[in-house]
Design a protein around this motif. Structure first.
Motif, PDB file in Angstrom:
ATOM      1  N   UNK A 285     -12.165   4.740   1.618  1.00 58.93           N
ATOM      2  CA  UNK A 285     -12.059   3.489   0.864  1.00 58.93           C
ATOM      3  C   UNK A 285     -11.124   3.690  -0.322  1.00 58.93           C
ATOM      4  N   UNK A 286     -10.201   2.774  -0.473  1.00 60.03           N
ATOM      5  CA  UNK A 286      -9.189   2.881  -1.531  1.00 60.03           C
ATOM      6  C   UNK A 286      -9.759   2.355  -2.857  1.00 60.03           C
ATOM      7  N   UNK A 293      -5.557   7.072  -3.765  1.00 61.98           N
ATOM      8  CA  UNK A 293      -6.695   6.175  -3.993  1.00 61.98           C
ATOM      9  C   UNK A 293      -7.925   6.534  -3.157  1.00 61.98           C
ATOM     10  N   UNK A 294      -7.730   7.307  -2.089  1.00 65.87           N
ATOM     11  CA  UNK A 294      -8.863   7.554  -1.192  1.00 65.87           C
ATOM     12  C   UNK A 294      -9.464   8.927  -1.288  1.00 65.87           C
ATOM     13  N   UNK A 295      -9.121   9.704  -2.298  1.00 64.82           N
ATOM     14  CA  UNK A 295      -9.667  11.048  -2.424  1.00 64.82           C
ATOM     15  C   UNK A 295     -10.760  11.076  -3.486  1.00 64.82           C
ATOM     16  N   UNK A 296     -11.264  12.263  -3.786  1.00 59.93           N
ATOM     17  CA  UNK A 296     -12.237  12.440  -4.870  1.00 59.93           C
ATOM     18  C   UNK A 296     -11.468  12.287  -6.184  1.00 59.93           C
ATOM     19  N   UNK A 387     -11.501  18.795   6.411  1.00 61.64           N
ATOM     20  CA  UNK A 387     -10.336  17.899   6.416  1.00 61.64           C
ATOM     21  C   UNK A 387     -10.720  16.614   5.707  1.00 61.64           C
ATOM     22  N   UNK A 388      -9.731  15.860   5.239  1.00 59.36           N
ATOM     23  CA  UNK A 388      -9.980  14.552   4.630  1.00 59.36           C
ATOM     24  C   UNK A 388      -8.659  13.794   4.551  1.00 59.36           C
ATOM     25  N   UNK A 389      -8.657  12.595   5.193  1.00 60.56           N
ATOM     26  CA  UNK A 389      -7.475  11.731   5.130  1.00 60.56           C
ATOM     27  C   UNK A 389      -7.705  10.691   4.050  1.00 60.56           C
ATOM     28  N   UNK A 390      -6.912  10.761   2.975  1.00 62.36           N
ATOM     29  CA  UNK A 390      -7.105   9.869   1.831  1.00 62.36           C
ATOM     30  C   UNK A 390      -6.412   8.521   1.990  1.00 62.36           C
ATOM     31  N   UNK A 391      -5.643   8.325   3.051  1.00 64.83           N
ATOM     32  CA  UNK A 391      -4.767   7.149   3.135  1.00 64.83           C
ATOM     33  C   UNK A 391      -5.496   5.864   3.491  1.00 64.83           C
ATOM     34  N   UNK A 392      -6.728   5.952   3.988  1.00 65.40           N
ATOM     35  CA  UNK A 392      -7.439   4.755   4.447  1.00 65.40           C
ATOM     36  C   UNK A 392      -7.219   4.480   5.916  1.00 65.40           C
ATOM     37  N   UNK A 393      -6.422   5.321   6.569  1.00 64.18           N
ATOM     38  CA  UNK A 393      -6.223   5.199   8.023  1.00 64.18           C
ATOM     39  C   UNK A 393      -7.487   5.646   8.741  1.00 64.18           C
ATOM     40  N   UNK A 394      -7.864   4.911   9.778  1.00 68.85           N
ATOM     41  CA  UNK A 394      -9.068   5.268  10.536  1.00 68.85           C
ATOM     42  C   UNK A 394      -8.872   6.605  11.231  1.00 68.85           C
ATOM     43  N   UNK A 395      -9.816   7.509  11.033  1.00 66.10           N
ATOM     44  CA  UNK A 395      -9.769   8.837  11.631  1.00 66.10           C
ATOM     45  C   UNK A 395     -11.008   9.066  12.497  1.00 66.10           C
ATOM     46  N   UNK A 429     -15.245   7.580  -1.662  1.00 70.89           N
ATOM     47  CA  UNK A 429     -16.035   6.657  -0.836  1.00 70.89           C
ATOM     48  C   UNK A 429     -15.433   6.590   0.563  1.00 70.89           C
ATOM     49  N   UNK A 430     -16.302   6.414   1.559  1.00 74.38           N
ATOM     50  CA  UNK A 430     -15.815   6.322   2.940  1.00 74.38           C
ATOM     51  C   UNK A 430     -16.612   5.283   3.705  1.00 74.38           C
ATOM     52  N   UNK A 431     -15.948   4.698   4.652  1.00 70.73           N
ATOM     53  CA  UNK A 431     -16.531   3.704   5.554  1.00 70.73           C
ATOM     54  C   UNK A 431     -16.587   4.314   6.943  1.00 70.73           C
TER      55      UNK A 431
END
Length: 438
Positions: A285-286, A293-296, A387-395, A429-431
């Motif tokens: 979540x951004x 915007x999507x990291x800690x 791993x962690x994708x901060x971009x908001x792209x669905x992984x 935050x993550x969805x």
């Protein structure tokens, strides 16, 4: 006057004879007496077992009876009729023409099997509605045991002889002491009944099922602790406590006094009857602020593009799995295990590799069915990859090829700052979404 008495007597005799014939007809005896079968006895305990009651079905017929006479049985005649007595009309659609078998069931004194006689002779002429069978066995059948003969590939009546597919038909049985079916060799007689039936269709519907939940949990193993079912999953956050560049904080961080961690992992549990499989994915979540915007990060903070250590954003590991080294700024997630403890619909074991949810290679912990030893404060380098994708792209983090029963993904999070990472209250935050395919 004498002639009048004679005529009266003649009339009375005719009336009496008619009554006798009616009584014999009702008892099923007269047809046999009239045909010269007066010496034949009645087979008892007789029945016909058909393999299927479906109209026009090709099925097995097993005739079973107890002989009424101690004599050899070398010939059998089975005549299918729409009625038990009187003129025989063949049931529409019934056919003995393709019949085979003739194997014995029950207890015969003489165990020689019968064979279907497609030609017949004398009083048993084979046809679509008449089945002749014979054997060579001249010794007497004695005793009151049940005997049976099974024939294969007989075509059932098609039901048009009745007003519906629920259609009763009869088979008149004659046994012969010879295998040439001569009238003088008739031993026993009897009739059995059976019925075709309309097919009863039972309808039911199973609706599409999906139970998916995400929350916080103290479960930190694969097969020992039963995870909470979705109805009781609670907690919407977990805390890694106060980060230090001397350690990697890995959930659950249980040293509350020293770090402020709350001792929780993340948990994501899936149940579905989707036979074509499911996928589980997340997107970061951004939050408010500038870049990363999507990291800690500290919400609203202005961060610098690229991997820098002097802004209020912890560098996200990215989509490639890597271990985390204390002091090298990083934030990531892994699936430590698929916990099967609540699964009951099938055999499920993480260590045995029999679970349905298959972790994506970027989020499979150690890469084996081994639960990571990382927990709390790790000095040096973690033994599991994150791993962690901060971009908001669905992984996608896990997939299943078929149905899933209460398999729980234990989500571990790891973070470490650099010595110059600014102070602040950091949040990610993550969805999470499950997508079943029915």
């Amino acid at each position: 006057m004498g002639q009048t008495h004679l005529k009266t007597a003649e009339v009375l005799w005719r009336v009496l004879s008619g009554l006798i014939i009616l009584i014999l007809l009702a008892a099923g005896v007269y047809p046999y007496i009239n045909s010269g079968h007066a010496s034949a006895a009645t087979i008892t305990s007789r029945n016909l077992l058909i393999g299927s009651g479906v109209p026009s079905a090709s099925t097995n017929y097993t005739f079973s009876f107890v002989p009424g006479t101690t004599a050899a049985i070398q010939g059998l005649e089975f005549q299918a009729c729409t009625t038990a007595l009187g003129t025989c009309t063949a049931p529409a659609g019934l056919s003995f023409s393709s019949a085979g078998g003739g194997t014995l069931t029950g207890t015969w004194t003489n165990a020689t099997a019968f064979t279907v006689d497609g030609t017949g002779a004398n009083s048993c002429i084979a046809s679509a509605s008449i089945l002749c069978a014979k054997r060579t066995q001249a010794a007497n059948e004695s005793g009151a045991s049940q005997r049976g003969v099974q024939f294969t590939t007989i075509t059932n009546p098609n039901g048009t002889s009745c007003s519906s597919n629920n259609c009763t038909f009869f088979v008149r049985i004659t046994t012969f002491s010879t295998n040439t079916y001569t009238g003088g060799s008739i031993v026993d007689l009897g009739t059995v009944a059976s019925s075709t039936t309309q097919t009863l269709t039972i309808n039911a519907t199973i609706q599409e099922q999906l139970t998916f939940c995400v929350g916080a949990s103290t479960v930190d193993d694969s097969n020992t602790t039963t995870p909470p079912l979705c109805a009781s999953v609670s907690g919407t956050s977990l805390s890694l406590g106060t980060l230090s560049n001397a350690n990697v904080s890995v959930s659950p961080v249980t040293n509350v006094v020293a770090t402020g961690g709350d001792g929780n992992n993340g948990i994501a549990e899936l149940s579905t009857n989707a036979t074509n499989g499911s996928t589980v994915a997340y997107d970061a979540i951004q939050q408010s602020g500038t870049t990363h915007l999507g990291t800690l990060r500290v919400a609203g903070a202005t961060c610098t593009a690229g991997n820098v250590n002097t802004d209020q954003c912890i560098n996200a590991i990215g989509t490639g799995q890597t271990t985390v080294t204390a002091g090298t700024e990083a934030f990531g997630m892994t699936i430590a295990a698929i916990n099967c403890k609540a699964t009951t619909a099938y055999a499920c074991s993480f260590t045995g590799g029999t679970y349905k949810l298959i972790r994506d290679a970027a989020y499979d912990g150690t890469g084996a069915n081994t639960y990571p030893t990382d927990t709390g404060l790790v000095g040096g380098t973690t033994n599991a990859g994150y791993a962690w994708d901060e971009t908001g792209t669905t992984q996608t983090i896990a997939t299943s090829p078929s149905v899933v029963d209460k398999e729980a993904m234990i989500l571990k999070f790891a973070a470490t700052p650099n010595i110059v990472t600014p102070t602040g209250s950091y949040t990610a935050k993550a969805d999470y979404v499950a997508t079943p395919t029915y």
